[in-house]
Scaffold this motif. Sequence first.
Motif, PDB file in Angstrom:
ATOM      1  N   ARG A 197       0.828  -1.198   0.000  1.00 14.07           N
ATOM      2  CA  ARG A 197       0.000   0.000   0.000  1.00 14.07           C
ATOM      3  C   ARG A 197       0.868   1.257   0.000  1.00 14.07           C
ATOM      4  NH1 ARG A 197      -5.290   1.329   1.019  1.00 14.07           N
ATOM      5  NH2 ARG A 197      -5.788  -0.838   1.528  1.00 14.07           N
ATOM      6  N   LEU A 198       0.473   2.203  -0.832  1.00  9.48           N
ATOM      7  CA  LEU A 198       1.177   3.477  -0.915  1.00  9.48           C
ATOM      8  C   LEU A 198       0.553   4.460   0.066  1.00  9.48           C
ATOM      9  CD1 LEU A 198       1.680   4.099  -4.751  1.00  9.48           C
ATOM     10  CD2 LEU A 198       3.476   4.145  -3.025  1.00  9.48           C
ATOM     11  N   VAL A 199       1.392   5.058   0.880  1.00  5.98           N
ATOM     12  CA  VAL A 199       0.970   6.126   1.780  1.00  5.98           C
ATOM     13  C   VAL A 199       1.925   7.291   1.561  1.00  5.98           C
ATOM     14  CG1 VAL A 199       0.580   6.850   4.158  1.00  5.98           C
ATOM     15  CG2 VAL A 199       0.084   4.486   3.466  1.00  5.98           C
ATOM     16  N   ARG A 200       1.392   8.399   1.099  1.00  9.73           N
ATOM     17  CA  ARG A 200       2.251   9.531   0.766  1.00  9.73           C
ATOM     18  C   ARG A 200       2.597  10.324   2.016  1.00  9.73           C
ATOM     19  NH1 ARG A 200       3.144  14.712  -0.827  1.00  9.73           N
ATOM     20  NH2 ARG A 200       4.140  15.005  -2.853  1.00  9.73           N
TER      21      ARG A 200
ATOM     22  N   GLY B   8       8.265  20.243  -8.745  1.00  6.40           N
ATOM     23  CA  GLY B   8       7.105  20.083  -9.612  1.00  6.40           C
ATOM     24  C   GLY B   8       7.477  20.081 -11.068  1.00  6.40           C
ATOM     25  N   SER B   9       6.454  19.893 -11.906  1.00  4.20           N
ATOM     26  CA  SER B   9       6.634  19.915 -13.364  1.00  4.20           C
ATOM     27  C   SER B   9       5.536  20.750 -13.980  1.00  4.20           C
ATOM     28  CB  SER B   9       6.582  18.493 -13.945  1.00  4.20           C
ATOM     29  OG  SER B   9       7.607  17.678 -13.416  1.00  4.20           O
ATOM     30  N   VAL B  10       5.879  21.510 -14.976  1.00  3.36           N
ATOM     31  CA  VAL B  10       4.908  22.255 -15.769  1.00  3.36           C
ATOM     32  C   VAL B  10       5.065  21.795 -17.205  1.00  3.36           C
ATOM     33  CG1 VAL B  10       4.184  24.518 -16.614  1.00  3.36           C
ATOM     34  CG2 VAL B  10       4.900  24.244 -14.232  1.00  3.36           C
ATOM     35  N   LYS B  11       4.023  21.146 -17.717  1.00  8.25           N
ATOM     36  CA  LYS B  11       4.058  20.591 -19.071  1.00  8.25           C
ATOM     37  C   LYS B  11       3.545  21.662 -20.033  1.00  8.25           C
ATOM     38  CE  LYS B  11       4.325  16.446 -19.168  1.00  8.25           C
ATOM     39  NZ  LYS B  11       5.450  15.491 -19.273  1.00  8.25           N
ATOM     40  N   SER B  12       4.452  22.277 -20.743  1.00  9.88           N
ATOM     41  CA  SER B  12       4.097  23.483 -21.504  1.00  9.88           C
ATOM     42  C   SER B  12       4.013  23.273 -23.016  1.00  9.88           C
ATOM     43  CB  SER B  12       5.130  24.574 -21.214  1.00  9.88           C
ATOM     44  OG  SER B  12       6.438  24.135 -21.541  1.00  9.88           O
TER      45      SER B  12
ATOM     46  N   ILE C 102       4.312  11.740  -7.720  1.00  7.79           N
ATOM     47  CA  ILE C 102       3.426  12.416  -6.775  1.00  7.79           C
ATOM     48  C   ILE C 102       2.958  11.425  -5.711  1.00  7.79           C
ATOM     49  CG2 ILE C 102       1.295  13.722  -6.490  1.00  7.79           C
ATOM     50  CD1 ILE C 102       3.288  15.262  -8.109  1.00  7.79           C
ATOM     51  N   ALA C 103       2.521  10.269  -6.150  1.00  5.52           N
ATOM     52  CA  ALA C 103       2.016   9.269  -5.204  1.00  5.52           C
ATOM     53  C   ALA C 103       3.088   8.843  -4.208  1.00  5.52           C
ATOM     54  CB  ALA C 103       1.484   8.058  -5.968  1.00  5.52           C
ATOM     55  N   GLY C 104       4.328   8.792  -4.665  1.00  6.07           N
ATOM     56  CA  GLY C 104       5.421   8.352  -3.802  1.00  6.07           C
ATOM     57  C   GLY C 104       6.074   9.449  -2.997  1.00  6.07           C
TER      58      GLY C 104
ATOM     59  N   SER D 171      -4.264   9.549 -12.241  1.00  3.83           N
ATOM     60  CA  SER D 171      -5.134  10.363 -11.389  1.00  3.83           C
ATOM     61  C   SER D 171      -5.731   9.536 -10.265  1.00  3.83           C
ATOM     62  CB  SER D 171      -6.244  11.005 -12.227  1.00  3.83           C
ATOM     63  OG  SER D 171      -5.733  12.036 -13.047  1.00  3.83           O
ATOM     64  N   LEU D 172      -6.182   8.330 -10.572  1.00  2.00           N
ATOM     65  CA  LEU D 172      -6.730   7.480  -9.512  1.00  2.00           C
ATOM     66  C   LEU D 172      -5.636   7.075  -8.531  1.00  2.00           C
ATOM     67  CD1 LEU D 172      -9.273   6.097  -8.429  1.00  2.00           C
ATOM     68  CD2 LEU D 172      -8.631   4.071  -9.748  1.00  2.00           C
ATOM     69  N   LEU D 173      -4.449   6.754  -9.046  1.00  2.00           N
ATOM     70  CA  LEU D 173      -3.336   6.392  -8.168  1.00  2.00           C
ATOM     71  C   LEU D 173      -3.075   7.506  -7.150  1.00  2.00           C
ATOM     72  CD1 LEU D 173      -0.983   4.191  -7.868  1.00  2.00           C
ATOM     73  CD2 LEU D 173       0.419   5.887  -9.058  1.00  2.00           C
ATOM     74  N   VAL D 174      -3.022   8.739  -7.627  1.00  2.00           N
ATOM     75  CA  VAL D 174      -2.734   9.875  -6.750  1.00  2.00           C
ATOM     76  C   VAL D 174      -3.867  10.127  -5.756  1.00  2.00           C
ATOM     77  CG1 VAL D 174      -2.486  12.400  -6.734  1.00  2.00           C
ATOM     78  CG2 VAL D 174      -1.092  11.019  -8.284  1.00  2.00           C
ATOM     79  N   THR D 175      -5.096  10.125  -6.232  1.00  2.00           N
ATOM     80  CA  THR D 175      -6.201  10.439  -5.320  1.00  2.00           C
ATOM     81  C   THR D 175      -6.395   9.358  -4.262  1.00  2.00           C
ATOM     82  OG1 THR D 175      -7.817   9.519  -6.898  1.00  2.00           O
ATOM     83  CG2 THR D 175      -7.401  11.893  -6.989  1.00  2.00           C
ATOM     84  N   GLU D 176      -6.082   8.114  -4.611  1.00  2.00           N
ATOM     85  CA  GLU D 176      -6.188   7.051  -3.617  1.00  2.00           C
ATOM     86  C   GLU D 176      -5.066   7.103  -2.586  1.00  2.00           C
ATOM     87  OE1 GLU D 176      -8.582   4.685  -2.930  1.00  2.00           O
ATOM     88  OE2 GLU D 176      -9.749   5.996  -4.249  1.00  2.00           O
ATOM     89  N   CYS D 177      -4.055   7.944  -2.832  1.00  2.00           N
ATOM     90  CA  CYS D 177      -2.995   8.192  -1.845  1.00  2.00           C
ATOM     91  C   CYS D 177      -3.270   9.458  -1.042  1.00  2.00           C
ATOM     92  CB  CYS D 177      -1.647   8.337  -2.530  1.00  2.00           C
ATOM     93  SG  CYS D 177      -1.011   6.842  -3.277  1.00  2.00           S
ATOM     94  N   GLY D 178      -4.422  10.076  -1.268  1.00  2.00           N
ATOM     95  CA  GLY D 178      -4.747  11.304  -0.568  1.00  2.00           C
ATOM     96  C   GLY D 178      -4.434  12.563  -1.334  1.00  2.00           C
ATOM     97  N   GLY D 179      -3.994  12.423  -2.587  1.00  2.00           N
ATOM     98  CA  GLY D 179      -3.682  13.575  -3.405  1.00  2.00           C
ATOM     99  C   GLY D 179      -4.900  14.104  -4.142  1.00  2.00           C
TER     100      GLY D 179
END
Length: 267
Positions: free
Chosen positions: A141-144, A156-160, A195-197, A217-225
Amino acid sequence: MEKVAEILAEASAEAVEPRFRALASGEVMEKAPGEVVTVADREAERIIARRLRELLPVPVVGEEAVSADPSLARALHSEPAVWLVDPVDGTSNFVAGRPEFAVMASLVRSGRTVAAWIWQPVTGTAYSAELGSGAWRDGRRLVRAPGPASPAEWRGSVKSRFLDPAEHHRLSTNARAFGTVTPGLRSAGMEYPLIAGGEQEFILYWRTLPWDHAPGSLLVTECGGVSARLDGSPYRPEAPGCEDGLLVAGDQATWDRTREILLGLTA
């Protein structure tokens, strides 16, 4: 959950990994200006799509199939459930012999991502997430962990790439408030796990093709992001061209502050 992970890894082993740094002449084509596709993309998608339909017989919206027939993406809105498939996420890296590429799939029900899988072939790392149940890396289980308090320490990253020059200049200027800002890895399947890690605080995307962003997106939100449009609405997979702009962050406070800084909303 485990069966889909197996499908991605096995398709990768059969169609993708043997061609890494070994693509033959004629195995790389341009499918759109500035965008390439390889025989590995197409073969892996066929394998994955066939096996996913055997597992759950619903439409498969694959990146390469939609490239050939854009109408297939309508299933995201017209069907109660669809599979999304990105057979080689980061094809330009794959072609160049860089290790930042992934194989991804997700399951969308009633317009919402309910399960997601990311396979990173070079490192042999598997990520998965299930709506309401959590996220995992290689079965753990991932916990950020919380990030730094000050934006001056954030990464961070900005994809421009798809921004117009004026917007690119504005965001680049405002991004100087952060500690480290990169252009990203050219592979969502490699970027969202950062982000998740807890290795990165935020990513700003512009173009948001559904097969690229539904899994991470689901990976991140399920880690609280948080993965949300710039107006704050939660990310939902949309057919290509429907919506652009997506900010992803490790938590809500970081998302809010990043948005303020990037958009110049601070006093």
